[in-house]
Design a protein around this motif. Structure first.
Motif: not given
Length: 203
Positions: A45, A2-5, A68-70
């Motif tokens: 996205n 899930v792309i958050k940022n 996501n900083e990951t």
């Protein structure tokens, strides 16, 4: 995933010191105008974070997109564009090679091939070169929407034979228009970067 940022965190030119991101990285290589920016935008996205260019061969940097900083999606310079001077091509080649050799966090390299055509000499060279650098390229066959459904398997076979793919190599047909293949690519990225634990063997 899930792309958050997402953000374009790091841009490396020919003379830049390559970063140690200390996060898993997956890299994308492909001929100029194969649809690399469209693929990366589709995965993130976003409509235009990875810049698509009217002039192929314009990406002359290695771009690190933070998800996501990951993890990082790493966009490598496009290759094989005829109007670029040979000396420039050699510099890009050295830059890509330096990255493949020195990144401690690179987990996989995706190689984009236009599904409509036989792999070019440059595509074959890039495939062999990635292998030579110690990575098993995962093939993304772009521009899927340009083919009729009945033609897809024939063209996938054409890529397999043209690149002389090793048995078990992965090919994922992808369309930037319909997003077909996007979920499959993300599942693979999640698995390769440890975002999803691999299935544990039963004792």
């Amino acid at each position: 995933m899930v792309i958050k940022n997402v953000s374009l965190d790091i841009v490396c030119g020919i003379t830049s010191k390559l970063p140690e991101t200390q996060r898993p990285e997956v890299a994308f290589a492909g001929k100029s105008n194969v649809g690399k920016s469209s693929l990366i935008n589709g995965l993130m996205n976003r409509k235009s974070l990875a810049r698509t260019s009217a002039q192929p061969g314009k990406t002359q940097t290695i771009n690190f997109y933070n998800i996501n900083e990951t993890i990082y999606l790493v966009d490598l310079p496009g290759y094989g564009y005829a109007k670029v001077a040979q000396s420039e091509k050699e510099k890009w080649g050295k830059m890509i090679e330096r990255y493949l050799h020195t990144s401690k966090d690179l987990k996989a390299v995706f190689l984009l091939i236009d599904i409509r055509h036989d792999p070019s000499a440059n595509d074959k060279m890039m495939y062999d070169w990635i292998l030579h650098n110690g990575y098993e390229p995962i093939i993304i066959a772009t521009k899927l929407d340009k083919l009729k459904r009945s033609q897809v398997q024939k063209h996938v076979k054409m890529i397999k034979e043209g690149l002389k793919l090793r048995p078990g190599s992965i090919i994922i047909p992808f369309s930037a228009e319909t997003k077909q293949g996007r979920d499959e690519i993300w599942e693979l990225i999640d698995e390769l970067t440890g975002q999803v634990p691999a299935a544990t063997e039963e004792a």
